[in-house]
Write a protein that holds these residues in place. Structure first.
Motif, PDB file in Angstrom:
ATOM      1  N   ALA A 138       0.967  -1.277   0.012  1.00  0.00           N
ATOM      2  CA  ALA A 138       0.083   0.004   0.076  1.00  0.00           C
ATOM      3  C   ALA A 138       0.909   1.047   0.023  1.00  0.00           C
ATOM      4  N   ARG A 139       1.535   1.421  -1.020  1.00  0.00           N
ATOM      5  CA  ARG A 139       2.607   2.463  -1.180  1.00  0.00           C
ATOM      6  C   ARG A 139       2.161   4.139  -1.093  1.00  0.00           C
ATOM      7  N   ASN A 140       0.890   4.255  -1.254  1.00  0.00           N
ATOM      8  CA  ASN A 140       0.459   5.493  -1.066  1.00  0.00           C
ATOM      9  C   ASN A 140      -0.397   5.815   0.135  1.00  0.00           C
ATOM     10  N   ALA A 141      -0.333   4.786   1.125  1.00  0.00           N
ATOM     11  CA  ALA A 141      -1.014   4.970   2.364  1.00  0.00           C
ATOM     12  C   ALA A 141      -0.447   6.079   3.029  1.00  0.00           C
ATOM     13  N   ALA A 142      -1.212   6.701   4.150  1.00  0.00           N
ATOM     14  CA  ALA A 142      -0.619   7.865   4.836  1.00  0.00           C
ATOM     15  C   ALA A 142       0.487   7.245   5.815  1.00  0.00           C
ATOM     16  N   ARG A 143       1.235   8.056   6.079  1.00  0.00           N
ATOM     17  CA  ARG A 143       2.313   7.764   7.282  1.00  0.00           C
ATOM     18  C   ARG A 143       1.864   7.278   8.459  1.00  0.00           C
ATOM     19  N   SER A 144       0.634   7.871   8.771  1.00  0.00           N
ATOM     20  CA  SER A 144       0.138   7.649  10.365  1.00  0.00           C
ATOM     21  C   SER A 144      -0.807   6.360  10.041  1.00  0.00           C
ATOM     22  N   ALA A 145      -0.935   5.781   8.978  1.00  0.00           N
ATOM     23  CA  ALA A 145      -1.643   4.513   8.942  1.00  0.00           C
ATOM     24  C   ALA A 145      -1.272   3.173   9.668  1.00  0.00           C
ATOM     25  N   GLN A 146      -2.105   2.906  10.465  1.00  0.00           N
ATOM     26  CA  GLN A 146      -1.732   1.635  11.142  1.00  0.00           C
ATOM     27  C   GLN A 146      -2.343   0.506  10.713  1.00  0.00           C
ATOM     28  N   LEU A 147      -1.787  -0.680  10.423  1.00  0.00           N
ATOM     29  CA  LEU A 147      -2.414  -1.773   9.942  1.00  0.00           C
ATOM     30  C   LEU A 147      -3.192  -2.681  10.958  1.00  0.00           C
ATOM     31  N   ARG A 148      -4.460  -2.773  10.980  1.00  0.00           N
ATOM     32  CA  ARG A 148      -5.142  -3.395  11.770  1.00  0.00           C
ATOM     33  C   ARG A 148      -5.514  -4.969  11.497  1.00  0.00           C
ATOM     34  N   ALA A 149      -5.358  -5.294  10.134  1.00  0.00           N
ATOM     35  CA  ALA A 149      -5.461  -6.854   9.980  1.00  0.00           C
ATOM     36  C   ALA A 149      -5.050  -7.167   8.553  1.00  0.00           C
ATOM     37  N   VAL A 150      -4.505  -8.257   8.167  1.00  0.00           N
ATOM     38  CA  VAL A 150      -4.167  -8.678   6.899  1.00  0.00           C
ATOM     39  C   VAL A 150      -4.602 -10.091   6.890  1.00  0.00           C
TER      40      VAL A 150
END
Length: 236
Positions: free
Chosen positions: A99-111
């Motif tokens: 997810a290259r253009n996700a915000a820097r503050s993005a927190q992965l919750r699940a994959v």
């Protein structure tokens, strides 16, 4: 007499003609048109059996389908049978690369990631369904993450009654190695994001493995779309 001279010459001409015809018969053309092909069309070489597209393999029956629920953000979805689930990055994936253009503050919750190869004779290497949340992002910034490149366009889609911006991104070196269907929406000053990522590798001609086809890509997309259809948001 002229007859004695003519007869040997005649036999010599006939012999040369027969030899020429025999030599021509031994030189086969590179390809012979079939009756249905007509003049000017040649028969194509058949694709080797190992490189021919094959039907999808049967899905494993484990692990079983199970629910995912994020109590902090009130989001749930169903993890399909034969898919793994983790809440930590880098265990089965690298979120920042997919997810290259996700915000820097993005927190992965699940994959969730598929744990088998449904197209083993292709260059398919993985499918991942990401859920992430980013703080300190405006509605415009959240929507902008779901950009798209031609011929794809940005659209709006409903997920559990919530409007999401739907975009698309792909990248790679000498070939397309990653394809990302992106869905974003702003809720309560947070950017909710889902990514449906399909990864593949280059070098099918070298390895003997053929490039993944568009039909196979769409089949994998349908698998992840079915996960997206199970997404549910807790009432506000």
């Amino acid at each position: 007499m002229r007859l004695k001279t003519i007869v040997p010459c005649t036999f010599a001409v006939i012999a040369l003609t027969l030899l020429s015809a025999g030599a021509s018969a031994q030189v086969a053309p590179e390809s012979v048109p079939t009756p249905s092909q007509g003049a000017g069309q040649t028969k194509r070489e058949e694709v080797p059996p190992m490189l021919r597209p094959k039907g999808p393999v049967p899905d494993p029956t484990t692990p079983k389908a199970r629910p995912f629920y994020d109590a902090r953000y009130g989001v749930s979805f169903t993890v399909p049978m034969a898919w793994n689930l983790t809440r930590k990055d880098s265990e089965v994936s690298t979120f920042s690369l997919d997810a290259r253009n996700a915000a820097r503050s993005a927190q992965l919750r699940a994959v969730a990631n598929i744990n088998f190869n449904p197209h083993p004779t292709s260059t398919f290497s993985g499918a991942l369904f990401y859920f992430s949340v980013a703080s300190h992002v405006t509605a415009a910034q959240c929507s902008f993450q779901a950009s798209a490149r031609a011929p794809r366009t940005v659209t709006t889609e409903q997920i559990d009654g919530v409007p999401f911006t739907h975009g698309y991104e792909e990248h790679g070196g000498i070939c397309t190695e990653s394809r990302d269907e992106i869905y974003t929406t702003e809720r309560d000053n947070l950017c909710y994001r889902f990514d449906e990522v399909i990864n593949s590798f280059c070098g099918g001609d070298v390895s003997g493995i053929r490039d993944i086809t568009e039909d196979e890509l769409n089949a994998v997309r349908k698998r992840m779309q079915r996960i997206l259809e199970t997404v549910h948001f807790d009432p506000k």
